[in-house]
Design an enzyme around this catalytic site. Structure first.
Site, PDB file in Angstrom:
ATOM      1  N   SER A   1      58.307 -13.849 -35.953  1.00 19.06           N
ATOM      2  CA  SER A   1      58.020 -15.285 -35.980  1.00 19.06           C
ATOM      3  C   SER A   1      58.416 -15.871 -37.331  1.00 19.06           C
ATOM      4  O   SER A   1      58.211 -15.232 -38.375  1.00 19.06           O
ATOM      5  CB  SER A   1      56.516 -15.461 -35.758  1.00 19.06           C
ATOM      6  OG  SER A   1      56.162 -16.813 -35.863  1.00 19.06           O
TER       7      SER A   1
ATOM      8  N   CYS B   1      44.109 -17.172 -35.089  1.00 17.71           N
ATOM      9  CA  CYS B   1      44.075 -17.471 -33.659  1.00 17.71           C
ATOM     10  C   CYS B   1      42.720 -17.148 -33.066  1.00 17.71           C
ATOM     11  O   CYS B   1      42.315 -17.726 -32.074  1.00 17.71           O
ATOM     12  CB  CYS B   1      45.138 -16.674 -32.931  1.00 17.71           C
ATOM     13  SG  CYS B   1      46.548 -16.358 -33.959  1.00 17.71           S
TER      14      CYS B   1
HETATM   15  C1  LIG Z   1      50.565 -10.047 -34.905  1.00 19.12           C
HETATM   16  C2  LIG Z   1      50.861 -11.410 -34.369  1.00 19.12           C
HETATM   17  N1  LIG Z   1      51.521 -11.527 -33.218  1.00 19.12           N
HETATM   18  C3  LIG Z   1      51.826 -12.726 -32.699  1.00 19.12           C
HETATM   19  C4  LIG Z   1      51.465 -13.883 -33.325  1.00 19.12           C
HETATM   20  C5  LIG Z   1      51.821 -15.217 -32.720  1.00 19.12           C
HETATM   21  O1  LIG Z   1      52.927 -15.772 -33.390  1.00 19.12           O
HETATM   22  P1  LIG Z   1      53.219 -17.354 -33.293  1.00 19.12           P
HETATM   23  O2  LIG Z   1      52.151 -18.033 -34.078  1.00 19.12           O
HETATM   24  O3  LIG Z   1      54.584 -17.501 -33.890  1.00 19.12           O
HETATM   25  O4  LIG Z   1      53.196 -17.707 -31.853  1.00 19.12           O
HETATM   26  C6  LIG Z   1      50.724 -13.825 -34.528  1.00 19.12           C
HETATM   27  C7  LIG Z   1      50.234 -15.051 -35.198  1.00 19.12           C
HETATM   28  O5  LIG Z   1      49.203 -15.059 -35.832  1.00 19.12           O
HETATM   29  C8  LIG Z   1      50.445 -12.547 -35.066  1.00 19.12           C
HETATM   30  O6  LIG Z   1      49.775 -12.407 -36.218  1.00 19.12           O
END
Ligand SMILES: Cc1ncc(COP(=O)(O)O)c(C=O)c1O
Length: 387
Positions: A202, A329
């Site tokens: 990302s 999140c």
């Molecule tokens: C390990 C991990 N995977 C996936 C994501 C999701 O990425 P994005 O925010 O770009 O959707 C995050 C975001 O916090 C993350 O830390």
């Protein structure tokens, strides 16, 4: 005015100057649609090609192995659902871990609702999986293994190369996906050498804008698309490309490459000094997950048992220090973090957790005041709590 010290870089990072300049040019001057046949379109197509080449080179991949997406969540969804759907006639069993990000766990929950069988590997107190447990979990009908590289809450690192090479040698038809959102740009990544078929990353975790990500899809691996349209990104991810985001990602990767080439990549050094200072000022602090020298260079999860992490986070904010209570999140949810549960943290420790996460913009000097600010903030919280 209090100076701001931003230490929530695992949630998102500040867009760096070079990146912002490139993005701005794309929004205002180089704004053509890469599919248009006129000059502005061709210019955009060239910018996109250059960015793809930079990103591919960074992980030693070929340009056509890089699919631009809207971020880590989409890359995880596309990789997992796309692979499961492409392989479903060979079996309906997948393996992942208990500590994945919600964009992986909820995708597997969806697959379970569709009749798939999913095994969730456990982790030890350091947040590491047991390779023997993975080996024993593989069945005749296993088609997909998805294991994240760096855990976003505690910074544990899984041995991707060991897992990937084991799978390739013994089960070449099983697709191996990894969520590398927290490791991309911070740790070395060699998907081609490590037997990785699909890798998610990302942009906004490495100083590019939000809303841009990649899915690496190894040459020869076929996955089914999740959206249909104009056939962009080799038909795997249709939709007009997010050129400002793509250019921003390319610029961010170039900038990080420069930092690494100049050996100014001091994340681990800063983290080590910070942890040392914190233990001196706050001896009651407990580190969650891997020993500080073992985990990711940018994440420290620490608990002060007996006080609420969320309260501490807000008090630190009044001192100008921005941290998080866990992963951004999940931090709005009141339940105990699934990662802290999986490593066996007790209730008091889990409740008292804050996550400090660093970026290439932090400096040793800037962070030298953190231990004393943390001490003062904890004492403040304790005083309120006792009243
Ligand atoms: C390990 C991990 N995977 C996936 C994501 C999701 O990425 P994005 O925010 O770009 O959707 C995050 C975001 O916090 C993350 O830390």
């Amino acid at each position: 005015m209090i100076e701001k010290i931003y230490l929530d870089n695992a949630a998102t990072t500040q867009v760096s100057r070079q990146v912002a300049d490139g993005v701005f040019r794309c929004l205002t001057e180089e704004f053509g649609n890469p599919s248009s046949l006129h000059h502005l379109g061709l210019q955009s197509e060239r910018l996109m090609k250059d960015a793809r080449n930079i990103v591919a080179g960074f992980i030693r991949a070929e340009d056509k192995e890089i699919i631009f997406t809207s971020g880590g969540t989409e890359s995880n969804n596309l990789g997992i659902l796309g692979a499961a759907s492409a392989r479903k006639r060979f079996g309906n069993h997948c393996i992942t871990t208990q500590i994945e990000h919600s964009s992986v766990l909820n995708t597997f929950a969806y697959l379970q609702g569709e009749g798939w069988d999913v095994t969730y590997l456990s982790v030890d107190k350091n947040g590491s999986i047991d390779i023997e447990e993975l080996k024993n979990a593989i069945k005749d009908n296993t088609v997909l293994v998805s294991i994240g590289h760096v855990n976003s809450e505690i910074g544990s690192i899984q041995p991707l190369g060991e897992i990937g090479l084991y799978l390739k040698r013994n089960y070449p038809d099983i697709i191996f996906h990894t969520d590398s959102v927290q490791s991309f740009g911070r740790l070395d990544l060699k998907p081609g050498e490590w037997g990785i078929d699909l890798l998610s990353a990302s942009g906004h975790k490495i100083h590019a804008p939000k809303g841009i990500g990649i899915l690496y899809v190894k040459n020869g691996i076929s996955i089914n698309p999740r959206q249909w349209g104009g056939g962009q990104e080799w038909g795997i991810r249709s939709g007009t490309e997010n050129l400002p985001g793509i250019v921003g990602l390319g610029k961010a990767v170039s900038w990080i490459k420069e930092i690494k080439a100049k050996e100014e990549d001091t994340l681990s050094e800063i983290k080590a000094a910070l942890v040392k200072g914190i233990f001196k000022a706050v001896p009651e602090a407990v580190i969650n997950g891997p020993e500080p020298g073992m985990g990711a260079p940018h994440i420290v999860s620490l608990s002060i048992p007996g006080i609420k992490g969320e309260t501490l986070m807000h008090v630190l904010e009044t001192h100008g220090v921005y941290v998080s209570t866990g992963s951004a999140c999940s931090s709005r949810k009141s339940d105990k973090s699934h990662v802290l549960s999986a490593i066996g943290a007790d209730k008091l420790v889990a409740e008292g957790t804050i996550r400090i996460s660093l970026s290439y913009l932090n400096t040793l000097e800037e962070l030298s005041c953190i231990p004393s600010i943390l001490r003062a903030a904890i004492d403040q919280v304790k005083k309120y709590t006792r009243r």
